[in-house]
Design a protein around this motif. Structure first.
Motif, PDB file in Angstrom:
ATOM      1  N   LEU A 160       1.189  -8.805  -6.342  1.00  0.00           N
ATOM      2  CA  LEU A 160       1.609  -7.576  -6.265  1.00  0.00           C
ATOM      3  C   LEU A 160       1.367  -6.980  -7.798  1.00  0.00           C
ATOM      4  CD1 LEU A 160       4.829  -7.109  -4.068  1.00  0.00           C
ATOM      5  CD2 LEU A 160       2.548  -6.672  -3.490  1.00  0.00           C
ATOM      6  N   LYS A 161       0.838  -6.071  -7.870  1.00  0.00           N
ATOM      7  CA  LYS A 161       0.922  -5.379  -9.318  1.00  0.00           C
ATOM      8  C   LYS A 161       1.910  -4.445  -9.713  1.00  0.00           C
ATOM      9  CE  LYS A 161      -3.208  -6.240 -11.271  1.00  0.00           C
ATOM     10  NZ  LYS A 161      -3.221  -6.904 -12.788  1.00  0.00           N
ATOM     11  N   GLN A 162       2.418  -3.843  -8.451  1.00  0.00           N
ATOM     12  CA  GLN A 162       3.877  -3.391  -8.336  1.00  0.00           C
ATOM     13  C   GLN A 162       4.144  -3.213  -7.004  1.00  0.00           C
ATOM     14  OE1 GLN A 162       3.730   0.905  -9.860  1.00  0.00           O
ATOM     15  NE2 GLN A 162       1.310   0.985  -9.340  1.00  0.00           N
ATOM     16  N   SER A 184     -10.791  -5.159   0.979  1.00  0.00           N
ATOM     17  CA  SER A 184      -9.469  -4.585   1.057  1.00  0.00           C
ATOM     18  C   SER A 184      -8.648  -5.276   2.053  1.00  0.00           C
ATOM     19  CB  SER A 184      -9.549  -3.130   1.072  1.00  0.00           C
ATOM     20  OG  SER A 184     -10.043  -2.572   2.204  1.00  0.00           O
ATOM     21  N   GLY A 207       4.121  -1.617  -3.640  1.00  0.00           N
ATOM     22  CA  GLY A 207       3.295  -0.637  -2.971  1.00  0.00           C
ATOM     23  C   GLY A 207       1.853  -0.805  -3.743  1.00  0.00           C
ATOM     24  N   GLU A 208       1.513  -1.646  -4.335  1.00  0.00           N
ATOM     25  CA  GLU A 208       0.115  -2.092  -4.792  1.00  0.00           C
ATOM     26  C   GLU A 208       0.044  -3.526  -4.890  1.00  0.00           C
ATOM     27  OE1 GLU A 208      -0.951  -0.643  -8.611  1.00  0.00           O
ATOM     28  OE2 GLU A 208      -2.884  -1.182  -8.357  1.00  0.00           O
ATOM     29  N   ARG A 231       0.720  -1.238   0.022  1.00  0.00           N
ATOM     30  CA  ARG A 231      -0.179  -0.080   0.051  1.00  0.00           C
ATOM     31  C   ARG A 231       0.883   1.259   0.060  1.00  0.00           C
ATOM     32  NH1 ARG A 231      -5.973   0.019   1.607  1.00  0.00           N
ATOM     33  NH2 ARG A 231      -6.313   2.049   2.394  1.00  0.00           N
ATOM     34  N   ASP A 232       2.136   1.257   0.269  1.00  0.00           N
ATOM     35  CA  ASP A 232       2.794   2.489   0.525  1.00  0.00           C
ATOM     36  C   ASP A 232       4.245   2.464   0.119  1.00  0.00           C
ATOM     37  OD1 ASP A 232       3.797   4.711   1.261  1.00  0.00           O
ATOM     38  OD2 ASP A 232       3.062   4.641   3.265  1.00  0.00           O
TER      39      ASP A 232
END
Lengths: 355, 355
Positions: B333-335, B237, B337-338, B190-191
């Motif tokens: 993970l999509k990237q 989420s 942080g996401e 998330r960050d």
């Protein structure tokens, strides 16, 4: 078939009452989530009704776990057998549990549903009068601890209650009486007219007149559904449903789970609560006598077990869930048809009513 | 001291983070209901911090139960010792439980509080980094079953979380690393900016720089509180918080509870999840390498245990709580942080990433 609804917003659910309902696929299906269903039953009920329920669930992945029968098995160890079964079959979070049996099966299954993967769906299919009029409705679930009844549990509402009155035909007479204790309770705490009706129809109820039983179940569920909708988590009026239960739990714990049926202990407990109410001047002697007579007419005990002393009873009552800030609170009667929760009684008065 | 709030309407509660908080009576008292308090701790933590907490609760009826230390004791039988203690002392529905220890103590105490008399109050006093940044916040409680981790449990929010950063001074280095796994998790899901910060400050964190630790705990709790407020019961989420956990739980179950620390299994699990994400073309090789390097820099394992085959891992993952309608869903993970929850991966790809 008649249907009423327990009104709890998003958690509302139907209670279906009638003859032959066990077989109706349509009553189960709207409440099943995924395809996995675990039926929890016991060694007495499973041989009689399991096949009918399995048949109604044709097309689903149905498994079952059959527990020993009786209040003495409402333990942590037996409860764990439900998880063993769920995990052996790798049941997922979208599975549904079905409780097929009396109050013990309903309470244990509901509590397992509350805790499996932190909460899955369940359906109550009560097969005793006690479960049909009381324990299957309202979402109280739990198990016993050697030191106290229903001390470990959760609030977890079923998706539906399917009460097939035909199952009462196989109920032992002693269990029929035990169920009538809870029926009488609703009259005592909230509905004097229902109490009158019960007085007139007790002979019919005891001989299993289907119409009388259907009406008694219907009115009991209606009263319970009202009270649960008012106070789901027992911060107020729901506590009235415990009329006779603090005394009754002390009896059950004192004699050992399974010696007295829960309803029998509640029958005696209601007499003791009425005695204390009369001692406090709230009931007249005539009302007390009428209450005792009604309870006796359902073949229920009206006194504590002889070998359980008043002092021991009081000691056991002190661990009740209704103790707050060290004060025992009891449900007592202001009159027949009106109950209150109170701690305004002297210990002497309590001991005297137990004597 | 800094304080943030988990926003859950009537069930909102504060998280206090700072030095010396264990001793502050004022942090406990607003959250105690009646006068009875049971402190649940373990044989490692109790000798270090029990007296301080007892002292802060001067004037209350304080009792304690000391459980054996370790994930292998997060069982039904050990859990029952909490009820034995509560009932031996006749604790009433208005009592409060205090969890003094790491994640195991917090999970077991919270679950006991959820079930004792169908729900009593509890306070989390986490003494490990893992518990301070993750398990003490959000109300997930539970115990293990031999067939699966945290399979029996409840959602039950604490009344307060009191995270005394001084307690980290006695934490073994291996447990510090285990806690950092969950800290890294927040960055991964998330960050991205927090991930950059962690990369810069990993040396400081590993050498227990107080300012670095305080910031890492603060930001982790802030991210977790946001996610829990969005989705208390994990219908959306919140599932992202399980990044690395489905792989990790399979490792913990496969090697036997207590062999690997939870955070160690999550560290390896995050690497495996990142590997599968890269295999699906979502992460670049450079990003995968960066993730691996970060996890390794916290002295965490980056691969499954050698003796646990990919096939056995996959089998154990199939009983995970995130299986729905027979489909395993994973957080990938999509990237950096996401994260997303998905079941869009071939079994071959999963096996390959485990290989």
């Amino acid at each position: 078939m008649r249907t009423l609804t327990v009104e709890l917003g998003a958690r509302s659910y139907p209670i279906h009452i009638g003859s032959g309902l066990l077989h109706h696929a349509d009553l189960y299906r709207p409440h099943l989530r995924g395809t996995q269903v675990l039926i929890v039953s016991n060694t007495t009920v499973a041989p009689l009704y399991l096949e009918a329920v399995r048949h109604a669930l044709d097309g689903y992945q149905v498994r079952e776990v059959i527990l020993p029968d009786g209040e003495s098995y409402k333990t942590l160890e037996i409860w764990n057998q439900i998880f063993d079964a769920l995990l052996k079959e790798r049941f997922a979070r979208d599975c549904t549990l079905i409780a097929l049996g009396g109050g013990v099966i309903g309470d244990m299954t509901g509590f397992a549903a509350a805790c499996y993967q932190r909460g899955v769906a369940f359906i109550q299919v009560p097969t005793t009068l006690l479960a049909q009029v009381d324990s299957s409705v309202g979402g109280k679930t739990g198990i016993n601890h050697p030191a106290g009844k229903n001390m470990i549990g959760a609030f977890h509402q079923p998706r539906a209650v399917i009460a097939d009155t035909d199952t009462l035909s196989t109920l032992p007479q002693r269990e029929l009486s035990a169920g009538l204790a809870e029926v009488l309770k609703y009259g005592f705490i909230r509905d004097a007219a229902f109490l009158d009706w019960l007085e007139c129809h007790m002979t019919g109820l005891m001989s299993r007149d289907p119409d009388a039983l259907a009406h008694a179940i219907w009115r009991s569920c209606e009263l319970k559904a009202q009270i649960v909708a008012e106070d789901e988590f027992e911060s107020g009026s729901r506590a009235l449903l415990n009329f006779g239960h603090t005394f009754g739990h002390a009896i059950e714990t004192g004699v050992g789970y399974g010696e007295w049926l829960h309803g029998e202990a509640v029958g005696a407990g209601m007499c003791l609560a009425a005695t204390l109410s009369a001692h406090l001047g709230w009931l007249t002697d005539a009302e007390l006598e009428r209450a005792r007579h009604l309870i006796a007419s359902a073949s229920l005990p009206t006194a504590r077990p002889a070998h359980l002393s008043p002092e021991r009873m009081r000691e056991l009552m002190a661990v009740d869930k209704k103790v707050l800030a060290g004060q025992l609170r009891l449900v007592l009667l202001k009159q027949l048809g009106e109950a209150v929760v109170t701690s305004e009684f002297a210990q002497d008065a309590l001991l005297h009513s137990l004597g």
